[in-house]
Design an enzyme around this catalytic site. Structure first.
Site, PDB file in Angstrom:
ATOM      1  N   SER A 135       0.848  -1.257   0.021  1.00  0.00           N
ATOM      2  CA  SER A 135       0.047   0.073  -0.021  1.00  0.00           C
ATOM      3  C   SER A 135       0.707   1.223  -0.167  1.00  0.00           C
ATOM      4  O   SER A 135       1.701   1.353   0.786  1.00  0.00           O
ATOM      5  CB  SER A 135      -0.777  -0.090   1.148  1.00  0.00           C
ATOM      6  OG  SER A 135      -1.499   1.335   1.312  1.00  0.00           O
ATOM      7  N   TYR A 163      -2.778   5.269  -5.157  1.00  0.00           N
ATOM      8  CA  TYR A 163      -3.865   6.025  -5.345  1.00  0.00           C
ATOM      9  C   TYR A 163      -3.798   7.197  -6.394  1.00  0.00           C
ATOM     10  O   TYR A 163      -2.775   7.777  -6.545  1.00  0.00           O
ATOM     11  CB  TYR A 163      -4.698   6.584  -4.053  1.00  0.00           C
ATOM     12  CG  TYR A 163      -4.763   5.408  -2.868  1.00  0.00           C
ATOM     13  CD1 TYR A 163      -5.934   4.837  -3.058  1.00  0.00           C
ATOM     14  CD2 TYR A 163      -3.842   5.253  -2.125  1.00  0.00           C
ATOM     15  CE1 TYR A 163      -6.043   3.937  -2.176  1.00  0.00           C
ATOM     16  CE2 TYR A 163      -4.157   4.351  -0.863  1.00  0.00           C
ATOM     17  CZ  TYR A 163      -5.347   3.496  -1.109  1.00  0.00           C
ATOM     18  OH  TYR A 163      -5.471   2.648  -0.034  1.00  0.00           O
ATOM     19  N   THR A 172      -5.660   1.594  -7.229  1.00  0.00           N
ATOM     20  CA  THR A 172      -6.902   1.317  -6.271  1.00  0.00           C
ATOM     21  C   THR A 172      -7.669   2.673  -6.780  1.00  0.00           C
ATOM     22  O   THR A 172      -7.400   3.707  -6.363  1.00  0.00           O
ATOM     23  CB  THR A 172      -6.600   1.366  -4.885  1.00  0.00           C
ATOM     24  OG1 THR A 172      -5.647   0.249  -4.641  1.00  0.00           O
ATOM     25  CG2 THR A 172      -7.844   0.986  -4.086  1.00  0.00           C
ATOM     26  N   LYS A 225      -7.868  -1.857  -9.534  1.00  0.00           N
ATOM     27  CA  LYS A 225      -8.506  -2.483  -8.483  1.00  0.00           C
ATOM     28  C   LYS A 225      -9.779  -1.934  -8.038  1.00  0.00           C
ATOM     29  O   LYS A 225      -9.557  -0.469  -7.953  1.00  0.00           O
ATOM     30  CB  LYS A 225      -7.558  -2.651  -7.264  1.00  0.00           C
ATOM     31  CG  LYS A 225      -8.124  -3.391  -5.951  1.00  0.00           C
ATOM     32  CD  LYS A 225      -6.878  -3.502  -5.022  1.00  0.00           C
ATOM     33  CE  LYS A 225      -7.516  -4.216  -3.849  1.00  0.00           C
ATOM     34  NZ  LYS A 225      -8.676  -3.439  -3.006  1.00  0.00           N
ATOM     35  N   HIS A 235     -13.081  -2.886  -1.924  1.00  0.00           N
ATOM     36  CA  HIS A 235     -12.507  -2.429  -0.666  1.00  0.00           C
ATOM     37  C   HIS A 235     -12.792  -3.052   0.585  1.00  0.00           C
ATOM     38  O   HIS A 235     -12.597  -2.300   1.529  1.00  0.00           O
ATOM     39  CB  HIS A 235     -12.716  -0.939  -0.619  1.00  0.00           C
ATOM     40  CG  HIS A 235     -11.075  -0.418  -0.249  1.00  0.00           C
ATOM     41  ND1 HIS A 235     -10.430   0.449  -1.265  1.00  0.00           N
ATOM     42  CD2 HIS A 235     -10.240  -0.348   0.790  1.00  0.00           C
ATOM     43  CE1 HIS A 235      -9.389   0.662  -0.877  1.00  0.00           C
ATOM     44  NE2 HIS A 235      -9.219   0.427   0.214  1.00  0.00           N
TER      45      HIS A 235
END
Length: 390
Positions: free
Chosen positions: A108, A130, A156, A254, A278
């Site tokens: 992440s 992100y 994501t 994603k 998520h």
């Protein structure tokens, strides 16, 4: 002395709850609003059954596969999860477990350990991003991931910044200053094993996001990084295509649940997509990932690799997702519960549980390889699937 080994992901969760401070454990469980989507992610698997054989079973099974160019010992990836105040080495322990069991992991942008620390373990790392900050900032993160040796990128998109929970949200400080430590002290003292692990390491949990550090700047706190993300206008499909063009390797989007979005992912040039909500932390009321999977696979499964993320708790769940057409599954909470229960060994334990369960299921279904599984192997109740955006 109690055994550190556990036989199910459910037991790993129970041990995690006993070991972690209440706020940390509740942050892992998370979910939004009523928790309908979070619960449906798990319960959807329970609605599906199997149609096993009794003879001519697969004597040997080969569970290996490739996802995003990475050869893996089984069709399971570890999903990117941020701010792992679970154990001092956090994502590094998860990466070591992934390397030991031959699977890839997503890292992440909000992780507590840097991409350089995690790739140094030798694990196959997929760097998660992100749409956050300026284009220059995003390109810098891509270049940093490339320099560190990341095998691919995960973008994501499944997040709507819903923060309300019917059961209440855990209090998470921006920094562990004196006031925060005083407030959290009763929780930490009630979990001495967790507290002692940090005292032995010489540092308290870091609440920074080192993978969001700008060039020449200081590491932002989680809330500073989260604030930047919230303040960034959401991307268009042309933005997604632009970001994909800046990475010359495998690229996953994603968070897809709709067929029309899946087609746009293909148009943007992605190598893979994840059917995901998520973990129930996006828009509550979205159907379980497993319910949306078949519609997406039928629409684009011959053009892009499709993986399933959400609700996987056992090897049989992996088999069901593969039978519906997924190339692999991703696990998030399960790996974190294993980490909390027993560190690197706990994550390996979770992966072993999934591998054993998948192998047993494939034997009973007379399927020697993951790609041999089909929907004919699964008992599917009428009305189970949801074809969204068709």
């Amino acid at each position: 002395m109690a055994s550190s080994w556990f036989e199910s992901v459910a037991e790993a969760q129970r041990r995690a709850e006993r070991r972690l401070p209440r706020s940390v454990y509740r942050a892992l469980v998370a979910g939004t609003e009523q928790g309908a989507t979070m619960d449906d992610n798990v319960s959807a698997f329970a609605e599906l059954g199997f149609a096993p054989h009794v003879a001519d079973l697969a004597e040997t099974r080969d569970l290996t596969t490739t996802v995003m160019g990475v050869t893996m010992a089984m069709p399971v990836l570890i999903s990117p999860t941020g701010v792992q105040a679970v154990r001092p080495d956090g994502e590094v322990e998860v990466a070591r477990a992934a390397a030991a069991r031959g699977v890839a992991l997503g890292l992440s942008s909000f992780a507590s350990r840097s991409v350089e620390d995690v790739t140094a373990t030798g694990a196959s790392v997929l760097m998660q991003l992100y749409w956050s900050g300026t284009r220059d900032a995003m390109v810098h993160r891509l270049e940093r991931a490339r320099a560190a040796g990341a095998a691919g990128v995960i973008l994501t998109l499944d997040w709507s910044f819903a923060h309300s929970r019917d059961w209440g949200s855990p209090w998470i400080p921006e920094r562990l200053d004196v006031a925060a430590m005083v407030r959290l002290a009763p929780e930490a003292m009630a979990r001495p094993a967790w507290l002692w692990s940090y005292l032995r390491s010489g540092h308290l949990p870091t609440l920074g996001a080192p993978n969001m550090t700008p060039p020449g700047g200081s590491t932002p706190t989680f809330f500073q990084a989260y604030g930047e993300w919230m303040a960034t206008p959401p991307p268009s499909w042309s933005d997604v295509a632009w970001l994909r063009s800046r990475w010359n390797g495998p690229f996953m989007v994603k968070g897809v649940s709709r067929v029309d979005d899946a087609r746009r992912v293909v148009d943007a040039g992605a190598s893979a997509l994840s059917v995901s909500n998520h973990g129930g932390n996006n828009l509550d009321g979205t159907p379980a990932s497993m319910r949306a999977l078949s519609g997406v696979v039928d629409a684009v499964g011959d053009q892009v690799e499709v993986v399933l993320d959400g609700g996987v708790r056992r090897g049989g769940d992996v088999a069901k997702a593969l039978a519906f057409g997924a190339r692999a599954v991703m696990i998030g909470r399960a790996s974190l519960w294993g980490l909390a229960a027993n560190g690197q060994s706990g994550v390996e334990n979770v992966l072993d549980i999934l591998r054993s369960g998948l192998d047993t299921t494939m034997r009973a279904l007379a399927r020697p390889r993951p790609s041999d599984l089909t929907r004919a192997d699964v008992v599917i109740p009428e009305g189970f699937s949801r074809r969204l955006g068709a």
